[in-house]
Design a protein around this motif. Sequence first.
Motif, mmCIF file in Angstrom:
data_model
loop_
_atom_site.group_PDB
_atom_site.id
_atom_site.type_symbol
_atom_site.label_atom_id
_atom_site.label_comp_id
_atom_site.label_asym_id
_atom_site.label_seq_id
_atom_site.Cartn_x
_atom_site.Cartn_y
_atom_site.Cartn_z
ATOM 1 N N LYS A 33 0.833 -1.210 0.000
ATOM 2 C CA LYS A 33 0.000 0.000 0.000
ATOM 3 C C LYS A 33 0.865 1.256 0.000
ATOM 4 O O LYS A 33 0.345 2.363 -0.095
ATOM 5 C CB LYS A 33 -0.919 -0.002 1.219
ATOM 6 C CG LYS A 33 -2.042 -1.016 1.109
ATOM 7 C CD LYS A 33 -2.884 -1.068 2.361
ATOM 8 C CE LYS A 33 -3.904 -2.175 2.257
ATOM 9 N NZ LYS A 33 -4.526 -2.490 3.555
ATOM 10 N N PHE A 34 2.168 1.076 0.132
ATOM 11 C CA PHE A 34 3.050 2.233 0.150
ATOM 12 C C PHE A 34 3.760 2.406 -1.206
ATOM 13 O O PHE A 34 4.701 3.174 -1.316
ATOM 14 C CB PHE A 34 4.081 2.091 1.278
ATOM 15 C CG PHE A 34 3.426 2.081 2.635
ATOM 16 C CD1 PHE A 34 3.191 3.262 3.316
ATOM 17 C CD2 PHE A 34 3.008 0.888 3.214
ATOM 18 C CE1 PHE A 34 2.562 3.254 4.561
ATOM 19 C CE2 PHE A 34 2.385 0.869 4.457
ATOM 20 C CZ PHE A 34 2.159 2.065 5.136
ATOM 21 N N SER A 94 -10.394 3.524 -1.229
ATOM 22 C CA SER A 94 -8.966 3.574 -0.879
ATOM 23 C C SER A 94 -8.776 4.534 0.298
ATOM 24 O O SER A 94 -9.720 5.209 0.704
ATOM 25 C CB SER A 94 -8.159 4.080 -2.077
ATOM 26 O OG SER A 94 -8.281 5.489 -2.171
ATOM 27 N N PRO A 95 -7.552 4.638 0.819
ATOM 28 C CA PRO A 95 -7.313 5.615 1.879
ATOM 29 C C PRO A 95 -7.639 7.045 1.428
ATOM 30 O O PRO A 95 -8.023 7.875 2.246
ATOM 31 C CB PRO A 95 -5.818 5.450 2.173
ATOM 32 C CG PRO A 95 -5.505 4.045 1.760
ATOM 33 C CD PRO A 95 -6.377 3.773 0.578
ATOM 34 N N ASN A 98 -11.405 7.415 1.573
ATOM 35 C CA ASN A 98 -11.840 7.350 2.968
ATOM 36 C C ASN A 98 -11.456 8.595 3.776
ATOM 37 O O ASN A 98 -12.011 8.827 4.846
ATOM 38 C CB ASN A 98 -11.292 6.082 3.638
ATOM 39 C CG ASN A 98 -12.190 4.892 3.363
ATOM 40 O OD1 ASN A 98 -13.396 4.975 3.541
ATOM 41 N ND2 ASN A 98 -11.624 3.797 2.901
ATOM 42 N N ALA A 99 -10.514 9.370 3.243
ATOM 43 C CA ALA A 99 -10.163 10.625 3.917
ATOM 44 C C ALA A 99 -11.312 11.624 3.829
ATOM 45 O O ALA A 99 -11.379 12.579 4.607
ATOM 46 C CB ALA A 99 -8.901 11.219 3.302
ATOM 47 N N ILE A 131 0.399 9.118 1.046
ATOM 48 C CA ILE A 131 -0.307 8.196 1.929
ATOM 49 C C ILE A 131 0.080 8.460 3.393
ATOM 50 O O ILE A 131 -0.750 8.343 4.297
ATOM 51 C CB ILE A 131 -0.059 6.730 1.505
ATOM 52 C CG1 ILE A 131 -1.197 5.852 2.013
ATOM 53 C CG2 ILE A 131 1.291 6.220 1.948
ATOM 54 C CD1 ILE A 131 -1.344 4.555 1.277
ATOM 55 N N GLU A 133 0.661 11.310 4.690
ATOM 56 C CA GLU A 133 -0.097 12.491 5.152
ATOM 57 C C GLU A 133 -1.511 12.092 5.570
ATOM 58 O O GLU A 133 -2.124 12.727 6.418
ATOM 59 C CB GLU A 133 -0.176 13.539 4.033
ATOM 60 C CG GLU A 133 1.167 14.162 3.682
ATOM 61 C CD GLU A 133 1.109 15.024 2.432
ATOM 62 O OE1 GLU A 133 1.845 16.026 2.399
ATOM 63 O OE2 GLU A 133 0.352 14.712 1.486
ATOM 64 N N LEU A 134 -2.028 11.033 4.940
ATOM 65 C CA LEU A 134 -3.394 10.605 5.263
ATOM 66 C C LEU A 134 -3.474 9.990 6.657
ATOM 67 O O LEU A 134 -4.504 10.046 7.311
ATOM 68 C CB LEU A 134 -3.878 9.577 4.226
ATOM 69 C CG LEU A 134 -4.055 10.100 2.809
ATOM 70 C CD1 LEU A 134 -4.358 8.949 1.861
ATOM 71 C CD2 LEU A 134 -5.168 11.128 2.742
ATOM 72 N N ILE A 135 -2.369 9.385 7.097
ATOM 73 C CA ILE A 135 -2.370 8.738 8.417
ATOM 74 C C ILE A 135 -2.071 9.781 9.506
ATOM 75 O O ILE A 135 -2.511 9.642 10.640
ATOM 76 C CB ILE A 135 -1.309 7.612 8.487
ATOM 77 C CG1 ILE A 135 -1.428 6.701 7.269
ATOM 78 C CG2 ILE A 135 -1.474 6.786 9.758
ATOM 79 C CD1 ILE A 135 -0.232 5.806 7.062
ATOM 80 N N ALA A 136 -1.339 10.825 9.112
ATOM 81 C CA ALA A 136 -0.871 11.827 10.106
ATOM 82 C C ALA A 136 -2.024 12.526 10.806
ATOM 83 O O ALA A 136 -3.072 12.710 10.239
ATOM 84 C CB ALA A 136 0.018 12.844 9.418
#
Lengths: 136, 422
Positions: A33-34, A94-95, A98-99, A131, A133-136
Amino acid sequence: MDDFGKYLSKPEHEIRIITYRDVFQSSAAEKSKFSDEYKNLSAIIQLDKKDIKKMGLKIGHNVIVKSTVGEVTVQLKVIESDIPHQGFAYMPNSPWSNAIVPLSDDRSGVPEYKMLHATIKDAKNESITLIEELIA
Amino acid sequence: MVIFLRNKYSVCPGCSLLCDDIEIEMKGTEIDKANNACIKGVSRIKDTKKLESKIDGNEVNQDEAIFKAAELLQNANNPLIFGLDNSTTEAQLEAIKLAKLISATIDDNSSFCQGPIVNAILKNELKTCTLDDVRDYADVLVFWGADPSNSHPRLNSKYAYYPRGKERQRGWDEDRTAIAIDVRESSSSVLCKDNFYQIPPRSDGELMTALSSAFSGKMPKVSFDIETQRILKLSNILKKAKYGVIFAGLGLTYSQTGIETIKNFLTELNTYSNFHLIPMVGHYNMRGFNQALYNETGYVNRVKFVKNESGNLDIKHGLQYSVLEQLNNKEPDTVLIIGTDPFTSMPHSVAKKLKEVPTIIIDPCETLTEKIADVVIRSAKSGIECGGNAIRIDGTCVELVPIINSGCLCDEHIICKIMEEI
């Protein structure tokens, strides 16, 4: 004229987004996914070609998609289909999607994966949201 | 590394079709080819990497990670266990035991997916059939809000559209009619040609009502743009089906706030015809989780175990015990996530709440969610590095035989070790 234009804010257009599944993207997710492959197949939004023209957007450029819960920068694509879908855009689940997907207001407990109200505008020179940045 | 390959064919855990005709070719101790599998299955089977367990982002041995996970769960007052749709049935049963042991809430992806339909099937409220029945008897296939070409890539080639079956010997072009009802053109709807019905989002119920009118000879009416003749043609195909199957995709499930409309439609349709419904569950053993929890509690998901004053366990169930509600309302004080990745599958406005609570991950793969997790325990990839049982999309139990042994513990054994520590 060009220099002056960069100080003007880009117009935002309302759009409804439907998320979908893509087997090639799912395959890329299994690998990593990365990876760039996963990002290139996930961080996209597909619009009807008439909407793209009407909104003054350019295929292949990045766009900012914003909902009530977040925003992401993704690449604009067009679907080569004979069936028009004006007013509706498609994003792979996708992430990135979902953001910006909110929870639903009803009692089903299902988020708005299939009817997400958002706005879209040209991203000028902004890069696709990473990606990380989406988790941050 | 030990190679386990005893049987000619292996089972693919790539999706809930659990295709059982995969021919594995090895190169030394590595899986080189997974013949017959789809592109998604090949990636699931072949891309098996050795990753390390972690505590606070630092690599540790697996036992240390298990010990830390047990400590966090033991000290939790309101733990949540989520996931398990990519685990074997044996691991799911152990996770339910763990949930009972620590009085946890337990839920899976079906909570915001196909849970309501699987629940109705388990309660015999919806008529269903097996994939083998589809292959042998089905003459009318309805992909409703479903795109199997992308979600279950081998459904049509192995069971639904293309294969010849006992009573379907003349091939797909003569013996089977495929219909797609969807809000967007998809790879599967293209296959259906003139039998693709594009409808506006959340109009599925309205179309069902119109079709029910047409079944009883009334003129169908809808508020959206579709020719009445097309609805009449569709109702005619459905009524005349000898053995019909509706493949209910997420598009259909998400269009409804409950499933009463779907149940009523199927009941009405079956006064004229012989239709069955199969929910297009995604993860390879989501039905297994639903079945296991249903057998234990009477509910397919969204369950909380609570010790009452006499020391016995009460079972609570409801929307408030769904993973989304739990996280959104900041209810759990520790979260154990097994074989799923909230940052990929659920709204980030909810997934980000995981940052505020101790989070434990059990997963063979590198996930987005592990980046914010306190403990990551690496497990064996089930169906590839360890075996067990799983429930296919149609409720059939399938045995998974491991292909290789990487030496990694499977979910089942990791959960058992956590319980031993507790």
